[in-house]
Design an enzyme around this catalytic site. Structure first.
Site, short mmCIF file in Angstrom:
data_model
loop_
_atom_site.label_atom_id
_atom_site.label_comp_id
_atom_site.label_asym_id
_atom_site.label_seq_id
_atom_site.Cartn_x
_atom_site.Cartn_y
_atom_site.Cartn_z
N CYS A 164 0.78 -1.24 0.00
CA CYS A 164 0.00 0.00 0.00
C CYS A 164 0.81 1.29 0.00
CB CYS A 164 -0.92 0.04 1.23
SG CYS A 164 -1.78 -1.51 1.58
N CYS A 170 1.26 3.69 -3.08
CA CYS A 170 0.16 4.57 -3.49
C CYS A 170 -0.20 5.60 -2.43
CB CYS A 170 -1.09 3.75 -3.79
SG CYS A 170 -1.08 2.95 -5.40
N HIS A 171 -0.27 5.16 -1.17
CA HIS A 171 -0.82 6.02 -0.12
C HIS A 171 0.24 6.74 0.69
CE1 HIS A 171 -4.88 4.55 -0.87
NE2 HIS A 171 -4.38 3.32 -0.92
N MET A 173 -8.35 1.90 -6.41
CA MET A 173 -8.04 0.96 -5.33
C MET A 173 -8.18 -0.48 -5.84
SD MET A 173 -7.38 0.53 -2.07
CE MET A 173 -7.70 -0.56 -0.66
N HIS A 213 7.89 11.49 -12.38
CA HIS A 213 8.47 10.16 -12.18
C HIS A 213 9.78 10.03 -12.95
CE1 HIS A 213 8.46 6.10 -10.81
NE2 HIS A 213 8.45 5.60 -12.03
N HIS A 240 5.00 5.94 -18.81
CA HIS A 240 6.19 5.39 -18.18
C HIS A 240 7.25 5.21 -19.27
CE1 HIS A 240 9.01 2.84 -16.06
NE2 HIS A 240 8.36 3.09 -14.92
#
Length: 577
Positions: A76, A79-80, A117, A360, A402
């Site tokens: 997780c 992402c979070h 999610m 990124h 990407h």
């Protein structure tokens, strides 16, 4: 696996169960490649952390909390965020989660949502017991990882071979400009491979899951950085190239680079190195000969646009400017590119350029003036003018670009272009990069190619090649993840040719055999691919003749365990892609 019983759901959770139905397990807005990429493991899972108790949160045993913390950092945190303040995913802090309640959160974790999610339980990734633990875990106060300052860095710093004891000239017969540095992801090593003979020169111990390899401006020193933030400096002049220095600059990281500028401000080639950390959010400038840490700069601050404070802006890609004594530092969550003037690090000057959040990776255009960086969750490419230190453009592209370093080539109509693939869809976007002779196309998306599918990580060409290559290693379809698409640059409209790279590898077992990261040799007449399987499965490297698109060689060796990224010395040193 079974969903939570309706009899146990509160009224709020019952409403949630109607919204987050199992149909979202196959939601078209969230592809499996996206979920796989964003939910990557963090090395922080095993770090000691400070933990406070939230009196409003549901009770947990110590064993349950340890399971929750480990699962969070494995699934997780990407992402979070480490502090659960939100990154590409939404915030999961107790002020939000306690109000939702355990039953609501269990349904949400089990079934996911169309906003991004993953459906952790219905996909089989987590069982019902772990989902229950995670629903209670995210209501606790987030554990806080330790900071990592100069004292901690100096404690990890090792000069294995001092500069005075290193060779004064190249002491081997290798054509070092055609050496490949191949990441052996799960063994904490890189393989140095002779591009001429296709033989392994040395297996060098490094940090875990090396993310990138970078070359000093002279091409003598190879720098690699693991996800555990350990940097290794390898001297290619040694009789057998090996480590000469190492340091750890944080607890989790992705990027390293060295100074390249030589001009009126001075000769900085090989003088400095820089690395950026995911945790703590900071970058570190080091001595280019020894990796001695010299300067630490934090990146916590305000998000571009909203001007809201973010406590965890991770440092993503870093490149060195060819026009000034500057490092180009891209800060993920805040959407800022920092032009760090290293001519005097005791009086550091930083020019801040805001573009779009979640910066990124990226690469230079063919002139090496413009840095093209993916703002991946914003579905944009930001164009940074490294000569003028300004934002040249923001270009809308496909879903979750990407590019790796991207690919430069001359388009028959649009002139010089730079290309990126996407994680979230099958497209390849071409962006014009010539504001002089092709001004009408400059920094606009001029064309869109169709690829095999989503899940692309790297795209590549070469100034001497007539071809453009795109991988798709994160696509859920094995035929797609185990092959590459190749385009004829002079006839892009005819579509792509598929090369069955994994099949050519001749691996007999049932490994994943994902094909990843096309990389040219120095001459630009061979393309190398990693065929990446699990740690207990056979992997290989496959080499293709760029002229004929036929198999040229396969490198198999029991030491090639989980090969992923690989970098040619010459092309990496000179930003050729």
């Amino acid at each position: 696996m079974h969903a939570p019983s309706m009899a146990r759901l509160s009224a709020t959770a019952l409403l949630a169960s109607l919204v987050f139905t199992p149909a979202f397990a196959q939601d078209k807005h969230v592809t499996q490649p996206e979920a796989s990429y964003q939910a990557g493991a963090s090395p922080l899972a095993n770090e000691p952390m400070y933990q406070s108790n939230n009196p409003k949160a549901p009770p947990m045993t110590q064993a349950e909390f340890d399971t929750g913390r480990k699962t969070y950092f494995e699934r997780c945190a990407g992402c979070h965020g480490v502090l659960r303040k939100g990154a590409t995913g939404k915030p999961l802090t107790p002020d939000i989660t306690v109000a939702k309640g355990t039953d609501y959160l269990k349904v949400f974790i089990a079934y996911g949502s169309p906003a991004g999610m993953p459906n952790w339980q219905t996909s089989g990734e987590l069982d019902e017991k772990t989902v229950d633990i995670m629903a209670r875990y995210v209501q606790q106060d987030p554990p806080v990882p330790p900071e990592f300052g100069m004292g901690q860095m100096k404690a990890t710093w090792k000069v294995i071979v001092p500069p005075a004891q290193r060779p004064t000239k190249k002491m081997n017969s290798y054509n070092i400009s055609n050496i490949f540095s191949t990441t052996l992801r799960d063994t904490g090593e890189v393989a140095l491979i002779d591009g001429d003979t296709k033989q392994i020169i040395n297996i060098v111990k490094t940090g875990y899951a090396v993310h990138i390899s970078r070359l000093s401006a002279s091409g003598r020193y190879l720098f690699v950085i693991g996800r555990d933030a350990k940097i290794n400096m390898i001297d290619l002049w040694m009789p057998k190239p090996d480590n000469v220095a190492e340091v750890r600059i944080g607890l989790e990281a992705r990027s390293v680079e060295t100074s390249k500028y030589k001009g009126k401000e001075g000769d900085f080639t090989d003088k400095l190195a820089i690395a950026g950390a995911y945790w703590p959010p900071q970058y570190v400038i080091m001595n280019g000969d020894t990796l001695e840490p010299l300067k630490i700069v934090g990146t916590r601050g305000m998000v571009v646009g909203t001007q809201e404070y973010h406590p965890e802006p991770r440092v993503a890609s870093i490149v060195a400017s060819h026009f000034k004594p500057e490092f180009v530092v891209n800060v993920k969550e805040t959407g800022k590119t920092l032009m760090v003037d290293y001519s005097n690090i005791d009086a550091l000057k930083v020019t801040e350029i805001g573009s779009a959040p979640f910066l990124h990776d990226g690469g230079m255009d063919s002139t090496q003036r413009y840095f093209m960086v993916a703002a991946n969750q914003s579905n944009k490419i930001s164009v940074i003018d490294t000569k003028e230190d300004k934002l040249a453009a923001i270009v809308d592209v496909g879903k979750i670009p990407h590019p790796g370093r991207g690919a430069n080539f001359i388009h028959p109509k649009f002139g010089p272009v730079w290309a990126t693939g996407h994680l979230g869809d099958e497209t390849i976007s071409l962006i014009g990069t010539d504001p002089v002779k092709h001004k009408q196309y400059a920094f606009k998306k001029v064309a869109e190619l169709k690829g095999q599918g989503g899940g692309a990580l790297f795209i590549k060409s070469h100034p001497k090649s007539p071809h453009l290559y795109s991988d798709t290693p994160l696509n859920p379809e094995p035929k797609i993840s185990q092959s590459v698409a190749v385009y004829d640059i002079k006839n892009l409209d005819k579509g792509y040719t598929v090369l069955p790279i994994a099949e050519w590898a001749g691996i007999a077992d049932d490994g994943a055999k994902r094909v990843v990261q096309p990389e040219f040799n120095k001459a630009g007449d061979e393309v190398w691919f990693a065929v990446w399987s699990a740690k207990n499965k056979q992997s290989a490297l496959v080499i293709v003749d760029d002229k004929t698109l036929k198999l040229k060689a396969v490198i198999k060796d029991p030491r090639l365990i989980t090969p992923t990224g690989h970098f040619n010395v010459n092309n990496t040193q000179h930003d050729v892609y």
